[in-house]
Write an enzyme that holds these catalytic residues in place. Structure first.
Site, short mmCIF file in Angstrom:
data_model
loop_
_atom_site.label_atom_id
_atom_site.label_comp_id
_atom_site.label_asym_id
_atom_site.label_seq_id
_atom_site.Cartn_x
_atom_site.Cartn_y
_atom_site.Cartn_z
N GLU A 51 36.11 31.75 -17.86
CA GLU A 51 36.12 32.42 -16.56
C GLU A 51 34.74 32.98 -16.19
O GLU A 51 34.10 33.66 -17.01
CB GLU A 51 37.15 33.55 -16.60
CG GLU A 51 37.34 34.29 -15.30
CD GLU A 51 38.45 35.32 -15.38
OE1 GLU A 51 38.87 35.82 -14.32
OE2 GLU A 51 38.91 35.63 -16.49
N LYS A 120 40.88 32.06 -7.93
CA LYS A 120 41.87 32.89 -8.62
C LYS A 120 42.78 33.57 -7.60
O LYS A 120 42.31 34.15 -6.62
CB LYS A 120 41.14 33.93 -9.48
CG LYS A 120 42.02 34.71 -10.45
CD LYS A 120 41.12 35.57 -11.34
CE LYS A 120 41.88 36.32 -12.41
NZ LYS A 120 40.96 37.08 -13.30
N CYS A 157 42.94 32.57 -15.60
CA CYS A 157 43.27 33.77 -16.37
C CYS A 157 44.54 34.46 -15.89
O CYS A 157 45.64 34.05 -16.22
CB CYS A 157 42.07 34.73 -16.38
SG CYS A 157 42.14 35.97 -17.72
#
Length: 561
Positions: A51, A120, A157
């Site tokens: 990430e 994200k 994530c």
């Protein structure tokens, strides 16, 4: 001409479990370039980075600087162009500013260009995370990326941790494998938690999940790697090492039941004491090295805390980069003098003695008139600690050494530490370890040299330091238990209050005295102002002081249950 991607049955995915440095865009790209070359030599088709790798994670408010975000995107575009060489493509994290806002993003690059971007969706805003204050969530649910004929889902994530349905959406829109770039910090027991989160997504989607995690220390956080994959049948497909920087190629094969990993590492995962020790060691090493310090200095008192910190420093940096200073006063016992020297000798680091009688007496003499008619007490004790802190800072200034501060979580919780004295320093490797955990790690280290440690084997912390009653030695015959309950009792109460946010009634039900619990709660609250001024230190528990637990300094609440 038919340009439709041809389905393939084998995909070799390299997992780049590496240590980026926040803000070092050129250095991070150089590391990524080297990892891609390594993966190419191993015959990889694709390299999965972690990430926000190009920026380093977490970049915090650094991403609010437009120049930084623009530099990250330029680097990502230039790196993508390098995939024109016919080698493996890449999935790599970077911040991207688009019309929809500033996003925590990944790019997928192949054939010399960026073939996809993904943003994200689920931004964490709890504990050590506060991404909602700097990023905007992706505007739309992501679909899979068609990479060389394989439809890859790339949740980022937290997208697999939350309940927004990112993984289910990917599965419903045709994803065949979920590849997850992560920046998941270490705390005790975190590997089991991650695997349970992934298994939940495997059950809900029916897809295998590859979880790539960052490595390295970043201020208070330590990223432990331990990347892994869970197959569609909910079994562990491979497990990479913890606390080790590595690029590993895993082989994936398409079958009638979907994709499965047919070759990957099965690394040993350390037990809790080894993991805690290695996290402290890695956090200290990266903090010192990433911030450009050549060496460190610490006060060596002959007690357990400074002994463990010295061992961690030698293991992290090597004996030649560690200097210890014993600063005796009239209350320093002969045992402490001997234990401090024995510990330094066992570790092989430099050991100096700087008596503090003259500076302490000088302070006392200067204050004689102002203190006339008062009784000696904590003020005079703190003068000793502050004289020691001044000496350590002087050595730091003169030689450029970073001061390692050595207070444990039990002491920091109840304010058993002196501002501008023993709290002086740049970094504290045991800040999030309770006292009994300090003892446990000291005993563990005497029997084991952890992987990657630069220190010697054998007993590096003399047994007498472990066995004797702890004392600050600021007055005659002083022990910690003069003013604190036994550490096993104190630590349990503190863990209830800090980690578990339990009420007084619940803690008393565990067998603790009510008045004592009230007293410890009061000490915990009134020491907040000290902790705000404390050096950063490695996060080990699920709720450390600073990033996780942010209580007000001015606070009159007390639980009178």
């Amino acid at each position: 001409m038919n340009t439709k991607p041809v389905a393939r049955d084998i995909l070799r995915i390299a997992v780049a479990q590496l240590t980026p440095v926040v803000g070092d865009i050129a250095g991070n790209i150089a590391k990524a370039r080297e990892a891609r070359a390594d993966a190419a030599r191993q015959g990889a088709d694709l390299v999965l980075f972690t990430e926000l790798f190009i920026a380093g994670y977490p970049p915090e408010d650094l991403v609010l600087k437009p120049a930084f975000v623009a530099a990250c995107e330029r680097a990502a575009t230039e790196f993508a162009a390098e995939t024109a060489d016919g080698g493996p493509g890449v999935i790599i994290g970077t911040p991207l500013r688009r019309k929809s806002g500033l996003h925590n993003s990944v790019i997928v690059a192949d054939g010399g260009k960026v073939i996809a971007e993904r943003y994200k969706i689920d931004l964490p805003n709890y504990g050590e995370f506060d991404e909602k204050r700097v990023f905007q969530a992706g505007p739309d649910m992501p679909g899979p990326v068609n990479y060389r004929g394989v439809r890859l889902g790339i949740p980022v994530c937290e997208d697999i941790w939350g309940d927004l349905g990112v993984c289910e959406t990917l599965a419903e829109s045709g994803a065949e494998i979920l590849l997850v770039p992560n920046g998941s910090p270490y705390c005790r027991g975190k590997i089991d938690v991650r695997q349970q989160v992934v298994i939940k997504q495997v059950i809900e989607t029916g897809l295998p999940v590859l979880y790539a995690n960052q490595l390295g220390g970043q201020d208070e956080l330590v990223f432990d790697g331990a990347s892994f994959a869970i197959s569609a049948d909910k079994q562990l497909a491979f497990q990479m090492s913890q606390f080790e920087e590595v690029v590993v190629v895993t082989d994936w094969k398409r079958s009638e039941n979907g994709w499965e990993c047919v070759d990957g590492p099965v690394s040993r995962i350390p037990d809790s004491e080894e993991a805690d020790y290695r996290a402290c060691m890695l956090g200290l090493r990266d903090y010192v090295n990433k911030n450009g310090f050549k060496n460190v200095v610490l006060g060596m008192s002959g007690g357990i805390d400074s002994a463990l910190c010295a061992a961690l420093a030698v293991d992290a940096l090597g004996e030649e980069r560690v200097r210890t200073i014993m600063m005796p006063y009239r209350y320093t016992s002969s045992d402490s003098l001997k234990d401090a020297e024995d510990c330094a000798r066992a570790l092989g680091c430099r050991y100096d003695i700087v008596p503090i009688f003259e500076p302490v007496e000088g302070f006392m003499h200067a204050l004689t008139q102002l203190f006339e008619g008062t009784k000696e007490g904590i003020t005079e004790e703190n003068l000793q600690s502050r004289a020691r802190g001044t000496i350590l800072m002087a050595i730091s200034n003169k030689f450029g050494s970073m001061v390692v501060t050595t207070g444990n979580k039990s002491e920091m919780s109840v304010g058993y530490a002196t501002l501008y004295g023993d709290m002086n320093g740049g970094f504290n490797p045991i800040k999030d370890l309770y006292k009994m955990q300090v003892y446990a790690l000291a005993s563990w280290r005497n029997g084991t040299v952890p992987p990657g440690a630069l220190g010697p084997s054998g007993e590096v912390i003399p047994q007498n330091i472990i066995d004797k009653a702890p004392s600050a030695e600021l007055r005659e015959n002083q022990t910690d238990q003069d003013s604190l309950p036994p550490y096993p009792v104190l630590d349990d109460i503190l863990e209830c209050l800090v980690e578990n946010e339990m009420g007084v009634d619940e803690i008393v039900a565990r067998g603790h005295d009510r008045d004592l619990v009230h007293r410890i709660e009061h000490l915990l609250y009134i020491a907040e102002y000290k902790r705000r001024q404390a050096a950063p230190g490695v996060k080990i528990t699920k709720k450390n002081f600073g990033r996780d637990r942010r209580y007000p300094i001015t606070n009159r609440f007390r639980d009178r249950g």
